[in-house]
Design an enzyme around this catalytic site. Sequence first.
Site, PDB file in Angstrom:
ATOM      1  N   SER A 649       0.851  -1.189   0.000  1.00 22.87           N
ATOM      2  CA  SER A 649       0.000   0.000   0.000  1.00 22.87           C
ATOM      3  C   SER A 649       0.896   1.251   0.000  1.00 22.87           C
ATOM      4  CB  SER A 649      -0.956  -0.035   1.187  1.00 22.87           C
ATOM      5  OG  SER A 649      -1.996   0.906   1.031  1.00 22.87           O
ATOM      6  N   ASP A 724      -9.011  -4.984  -6.423  1.00 20.51           N
ATOM      7  CA  ASP A 724      -8.754  -4.001  -5.373  1.00 20.51           C
ATOM      8  C   ASP A 724      -9.694  -2.815  -5.554  1.00 20.51           C
ATOM      9  OD1 ASP A 724      -7.663  -2.132  -3.576  1.00 20.51           O
ATOM     10  OD2 ASP A 724      -5.620  -2.847  -3.904  1.00 20.51           O
ATOM     11  N   HIS A 756      -7.579  -5.413  -1.733  1.00 21.93           N
ATOM     12  CA  HIS A 756      -6.341  -4.746  -1.308  1.00 21.93           C
ATOM     13  C   HIS A 756      -5.502  -5.616  -0.377  1.00 21.93           C
ATOM     14  CE1 HIS A 756      -3.801  -1.264  -0.924  1.00 21.93           C
ATOM     15  NE2 HIS A 756      -3.924  -1.221   0.382  1.00 21.93           N
TER      16      HIS A 756
END
Length: 783
Positions: A649, A724, A756
């Site tokens: 991320s 995602d 994600h």
Amino acid sequence: MSQDWSTDGRQAGRRLGRRWAAALVAATVALPALAEAPAGASAAEAGDAQAEAGRLTIDRLVASPSLSGATISSVRFSPDGRLVTYLKGRDDDATVRDLWAHDLETGRAAKLADAQALLGGEAEALSEVEKARRERQRITGSGIVAYQWSPDGQSLLFPLGGDLYLLTPEAAGGDGPGGTVRRLTETGATETDAKFSPQGRYVSFVRDADLYVIDLDSGAETRVTRVPEDSDGAIINARAEFVAQEEMKRTTGYWWAPDDSRIVYARVDRSPVAEVARYEVAADGGVTTVAQRYPFAGTDNALVALRVVAPDGGGDRALGVGADSSSYIARVAWMPDSARVTVQRQSRDQKRLDLLSVAVDTGAVETLLTETADTWVNIHHNPVFVDDGRAFLWTSERSGYPQLYRVDVESATMARLTRGAWAVLSSPSVDEAGGWVYFTANADTPVERHFYRVPLDPAPEDMERVTRPAGWHSASVSPDGRFVVDRYSAPDTPPRVALLTAEGERVAYLSENRLGADHPYAPYLETHAPVRFGTIEAEDGTALHYSLRLPADYKAGRRYPTVIAVYGGPGVQRVSKSWSLDFNQILARQGYAVMALDNRGSANRGQAFEGAIYRQMGRAEVADQLAGLDHLIDAGIADPERVGVWGWSYGGYMTLMLLAQAPERFAAGLSVAPVTDWTLYDTHYTERFLGLPQDHDGYAPSNVFRYLDGFRDDRLMLVHGMADDNVFFDHSVKLISALQDRRVRFDLMGYPGKRHGIRGTDTRAHLWRDALDFFTRRMPPGR
């Protein structure tokens, strides 16, 4: 960079969906296949072959029972203080949780509800809304993942398989407490965000886009709100919008009055938010087009209006307060008199937050207090009301650090409860009868977290630390103020849960989880890679904390291949004296030194520390991570020719920025689910740190694409979930295309159907195996 990518985020966002599938195919054809292992077995396979000899493998790392032991979560006292309830993973599958209780009088524990038995062996079927909601809350696993006590302590409410269940605990028998279960709903839809009303007469929940209430005495179900028939999916009732869930950590869209008389709820109009086509590639090869309203930075947000309604659906009307294009509704909470609600309204630039008091009957609005900042105002879950609503506890950073204050409602005067250059990290719990306020903070050191208490009457000098062992604590106090449940771990202590007195004396363990011979991790202890802690200075003299995991056979004077495990973004702290058993442990066991460093911009160090990234991301963070690497090289630990980095991320973004801005320093980088262009991320998060993209030029220096010329061949492994819905796969697609245009070779792995978190035992095993092989190829250990 091709001309197509030079447009603004809104145009790019609309085109990305049409381009990414083709780009992925092109990337797969143009790039070499994911690395074949060197002659002989791969590193992961070699590890598997040595499992019998106590060598920890990736397959064992992700398997059940958990190597961290029988950990428990969601620990709560019953309202009468008789039981402590918690969720516990099954021995045969730690990802499936059941509901347990510990009787404080007898000391016995027993399972109250078995998820698999209630489901009859059927797999859970959840709506996409609930799947997304769990992703927003970072809820992993399945089974019973949440529960709530009734106010009278007579029953518990929990969701399972899309429906709701009510459990009534029974008195402890010979084997511990038991219980009977009643099914409240049985529909094809998924009931989400279920709650008891404060007086316990009702259970409420959201089904589809409306609020429902069940009268527990009669069993009657009432649809309380009604979405307009012509809204075409743009209107939702009583459900938090995307940015509220993902960025504000506001997971609900409705709030009961303390006397059960009324409910305030949010009516969310999403029509101003651009609807984009997001493409999900499933495991069976099918491609689904998902129309998602996603507010890209600089674009319009949803409009949130607060309304009030009775539990039977009567009297539904506007409350007269809400959010327009220039603000957000961050928090809502009723005052104890059931006549007024408090609303935290935050400006779009997030430099101002007003705490409002709204009279429900008249709509009169009063500003109780205002917080301002030169950078941004962080949101918290206060106020907590005391003294029958005449005062409340509030967290403010006006001193530069989040500290607790007691605020008088009538005069708005503020008195400090805590004082220091450290952070209060939780909402306070109050024992009014005993006169104490309990909270979590890092007052002793940023790398530890403890439970403290101060007198309810302001006396900051009388602060006491309740938890004692060095490490990472998360605690809660019983309703009567007699006991504290302490959830604790340390680098050499797996998570354990203890029952303490209010003064910190241990009464008993609820889960000792001792690292004895019968612990799941016992076979691997001899080769465990220990962790060290230290500090370095940033370029401006700021102290930066780091952790360093060295191979078990570490010898001073020998240089090792080194991996920087990075997150680096706001709102997160990576360096902590807590138990950690993850991919970094695998790397260290394979002969790598692994460093984590909390750079400027990370959480829990005060406004100045966090604000270093304001108006430009990827500058101070990169400088601090490179300073950490220099420290390891100067200390004779890191081999400068064999340095890698990996992150997820924001950590994936940092990996890309480090590879691109300092290409001569890194031999390999694993970037998972990265943001690559901040105009393609959401409003509330991105604008908090960078402002509006149309207001200044801080976005371009913060984006990966400014530094594309720094990428070198065969240094990058790019990984992304292909469903995602947070950091869209489009971020990686845009990077794929740009790197192809520059003929840069890199490795690529997409995970069909994964969001994600890229979750799943087999999926995680595959990801970590590929990652280990990638680092082994690029910077082999053992030289």
